[in-house]
Write an enzyme that holds these catalytic residues in place. Structure first.
Site, short mmCIF file in Angstrom:
data_model
loop_
_atom_site.label_atom_id
_atom_site.label_comp_id
_atom_site.label_asym_id
_atom_site.label_seq_id
_atom_site.Cartn_x
_atom_site.Cartn_y
_atom_site.Cartn_z
N CYS A 53 -56.47 38.79 14.04
CA CYS A 53 -56.90 37.75 13.84
C CYS A 53 -57.86 37.40 12.76
O CYS A 53 -57.89 36.40 12.08
CB CYS A 53 -57.51 37.07 15.07
N ASP A 450 -102.72 15.11 31.97
CA ASP A 450 -102.84 15.24 30.27
C ASP A 450 -103.18 13.95 29.55
O ASP A 450 -103.15 12.93 30.20
CB ASP A 450 -101.73 15.79 29.78
N ASP A 635 -97.24 20.87 28.16
CA ASP A 635 -97.32 20.73 29.56
C ASP A 635 -96.24 21.16 30.48
O ASP A 635 -96.31 21.11 31.53
CB ASP A 635 -97.50 19.11 29.84
#
Length: 756
Positions: A53, A450, A635
């Site tokens: 192939c 945060d 975070d």
């Protein structure tokens, strides 16, 4: 002649069926520029399975006009074709004529979840069977007798067969594996209960008995599968946070070879020492050092810093940061497995492993409850067999005990409340991603925020529009439209009109600003000490100015804003007795100003991702249960490591995947609302567990004494489930403490100007 005609028709048909799914236009759009007039296309060809192939495809594609090279990777079944831009070769059509179907290659696509597929199919089959058997049972309960009753029982038995054979095998397989290894698990008594119920029902059917219990047995299986499917989905979502990093990272990079040629390589093949070109708008693929070019980097998802960082030769850059302005040539200093993104993955996996030991309330209760109940049923059988000597009666009573103490109510006690609570939160703009998250949220005593993108919007805006002439604002907006810089975007957003007079040229000077030329005049938009030649610039430090030939035209002042209800939300959390902290990678001055505005005493600035996790670990070691509220890649490890986590919908994809809750609006009132709903749901869960256990405390003795038939037991079992569901629905009522939000000043509360 005919043979040739047939071959031609076959070739046309192959081209039509294999190539129709992917047009040449799609191939062109998905290709990557290699420079020097060359492009590269990656295709997935599942039909490739051997060396023949490879030779067939490579030789056929190499003969096409415009193809420079063609390579086939057998392991990934990928075909990479390098071709000249001026003449696009018919790659897909050629592969179609060869008999190979092709589609766009995507090495980040997730595999199919076979376990979830099996659970959903089992759930559908058992639900369908339970509904139909219940309809037949209604006819029996209504007074069907003799041959009619026997017919309904036989039809029910036949309907139950695929339910037990396919849906039940999940429990039978698990129970057998446990028993064959000399241990017990929760699936052993479940498999025993449904097997005995079906066997006894079949016996009753064969002997023309009045009662069969196929409905109770299949319904039990259906309800148990609901809980197992929900559990699998929730656990699988925990892994989505880690797998999401693969989508954030670039799939490959343009590498400059020693002979000056360029080649696009997958990220996994990048090695230290390679020279990589990173165009504007692309992410840095691996950690490295800038060798040539100047630009600015958006490091918000890495450090939390809201202001872009200049990048010049000699500067170290981290994987995952976004190149904003100009192309950069970087030298890789680490392989992809050793990059910043890989470190984030390791942090998340470590934190995730710690959370995997958490067990839900219902699991802990069931682990003690189920063995006791089924041991009771077995003892009941032995006792009645000894007393009466009638094994049929003894087994009937034992099955009644098993059915009446079916853990449906216990199994629904937690999931049904979670579903109702999730609906309640969704109405408030909050999505729940982990079913156990509400239980954990109700337990918290510390909240860690945060800053950038969480407490604040994270997007600067112009604050002195009234002082800027409309013509100057329009000119500045027209210039700013050519930049990706956040401050340029803020100016463009503030512009009310469009300057239609074109500029002859616009250039962006990293770290300084934009310079535009029109009719010989020089416009500069950027830093005051670069844009104009006035002597007194001290008052303008931190501002952005527009100048014409060195003469000041306008000054732009910027500010970031707190999220709506930020102050109110923090006040409510503190009033509830919770400790509130801020941990951010942003600069100390910015963090301090936010902490002061929100009356938060504990605030930590310039904290890297690893140190955030260390802080959470320190709090955990002191017995604190922490809620982490954050966004961005930096975070993500902390969101995973926390006892429970919340992220805004504006967070980076990896931040949303890592969080247990995601709120869809800008207001931080989502945090106290989620806390209140979670605490109410926790109370309802405990009430449901008490109801489930209390129901059995009353029903079991009656069943043991032989006063309950399996039919009555099935009705009682269904009733207990309805009671549990009804109790959970109370969460949708307006009764209970309402979380009120104060929207007076938070929406427009100004923060210090964002540095230009």
């Amino acid at each position: 002649m005919t043979c040739c005609g047939v071959s031609a028709e076959l070739a046309v048909e192959r081209e039509r069926t294999a190539g129709a799914r992917l047009s040449e236009e799609e191939v062109k759009l998905s290709s990557r520029s290699l420079g020097n007039g060359l492009r590269q296309t990656d295709l997935s060809v599942p039909g490739v399975h051997c060396g023949a192939c490879i030779r067939t495809i490579e030789s056929a594609l190499a003969k096409l006009d415009g193809v420079e090279s063609a390579r086939v990777n057998l392991s990934t079944k990928r075909v990479s074709v390098c071709w000249r831009e001026e003449s696009q070769p018919p790659v897909v059509a050629t592969l179609g004529r060869l008999g190979y179907a092709a589609h766009l290659f995507d090495d980040t696509s997730a595999g199919k979840d076979s376990t979830l597929t099996e659970l959903i199919r089992a759930l559908a089959i058992s639900g369908f069977a339970a509904a139909n058997i219940m309809l037949l049972s209604v006819s029996v309960w209504s007074g069907a007798e003799g041959a009619t009753r026997d017919l309904f029982h036989w039809v029910s038995a036949l309907i139950a067969v695929p339910a037990f054979a396919f849906a039940g095998r999940i429990y039978f397989r698990s129970a057998w594996e446990a028993l064959s290894n000399g241990r017990m698990n929760m699936d052993v008594p479940i498999a025993l209960g449904i097997s005995l119920a079906y066997g006894m029902s079949l016996y009753e059917t064969i002997t023309h008995g009045e009662h069969a219990y196929f409905d109770a047995a299949v319904s039990l299986l259906f309800f148990l599968l609901i809980g197992r499917t929900l559990d699998h989905v929730m656990r699988d979502r925990a892994r989505a946070a880690v797998t999401g990093l693969a989508r954030l990272a670039p799939r490959g990079a343009m590498v400059v070879q020693a002979d000056g040629s360029r080649d696009y390589l997958p990220v996994a093949e990048l090695q230290p020492g390679m020279e990589i070109i990173v165009s504007a708008g692309e992410r840095i693929p691996v950690d490295g050092i800038v060798r040539s070019g100047t630009s600015e980097l958006d490091c918000a998802i890495v450090t939390g810093e809201s202001t872009p960082r200049p990048a010049a030769p000699g500067e170290a850059v981290q994987a995952g940061t976004l190149n904003l302005l100009q192309p950069l040539m970087i030298e890789a200093t680490a392989a992809s497995k050793d990059s910043f993104l890989a470190e984030i993955v390791r942090l998340m996996e470590s934190a995730e492993g710690g959370r995997a030991r958490y067990r839900r309330i219902a699991d802990r209760a069931s682990a003690l409850y189920s063995p006791v109940v089924h041991l009771t049923a077995f003892c009941t059988f032995l006792a009645w067999l000894t007393i009466s000597g009638d094994w049929h009666r003894a087994l009937t009573i034992a099955i009644a005990v098993l059915i009446i103490t079916c853990p449906c109510a216990l199994g629904l006690a937690v999931p049904i409340v979670q579903v109702v609570a999730a609906r309640r939160l969704f109405e408030k703009g909050i999505m729940v991603k982990d079913g156990s998250a509400m239980e954990r949220l109700a337990e918290i005593d510390t909240v860690v925020f945060d800053k950038t993108g969480t407490l604040t919007i994270g997007t600067p805006r112009v604050t002195n529009l009234a002082e800027i002439a409309p013509s100057a604002l329009a000119t500045a907006a027209a210039i700013a439209a050519h930049s990706r810089h956040p401050l340029s975007r803020a100016i463009l957003s503030a512009g009310r009109t469009v300057d239609t007079v074109p500029f002859e040229s616009i250039a962006e000077i990293p770290g300084r600003g934009l310079e535009a030329i029109r009719a010989g005049d020089v416009y500069r938009l950027g830093r005051p000490d670069w844009a104009f030649a006035a002597v007194a610039k001290e008052a303008l430090v931190g501002s952005t100015v527009l100048s014409l030939n060195g003469v000041l035209l306008a000054t732009f002042e910027f500010e970031d804003r707190l999220r709506p209800d930020a102050a109110s939300a923090v006040a409510q959390l503190k009033a509830a007795g919770l400790t509130v902290e801020i941990i951010s990678g942003d600069a100390s001055a910015a963090v301090a100003s936010v902490a002061e505005a929100l009356s938060v005493d504990l605030a930590y600035a310039q904290v890297p991702p690893g140190s955030k996790v260390e802080r959470l670990a320190e709090l955990s070691s002191r017995g604190r249960k922490v809620l982490m509220v954050g966004d961005g890649l930096n975070d993500a490890p902390a969101l995973i490591a926390a006892h429970v986590s919340i992220a805004p919908a504006t967070a980076a994809d990896i931040g949303r995947n890592a969080a247990d809750f995601v709120f869809l609006h800008d207001s931080l009132s989502a945090v106290p609302i989620a806390l209140e709903v979670s605490r109410r749901s926790g109370r309802l869960i405990r009430e449901n567990l008490v109801l489930a256990v209390g129901y059995n405390a009353i029903a079991v003795p009656i069943a043991i004494l032989g006063h309950v038939t399996p039919l009555i037991a099935a009705i009682a079992m269904s009733t207990s489930s309805l009671i549990v569901i009804g109790n959970a629905m109370r969460l949708l009522s307006s009764r209970g403490k309402k979380v009120e939000t104060d929207r007076r000043a938070d929406a427009s509360f100004p923060l210090p100007a964002v540095a230009s």
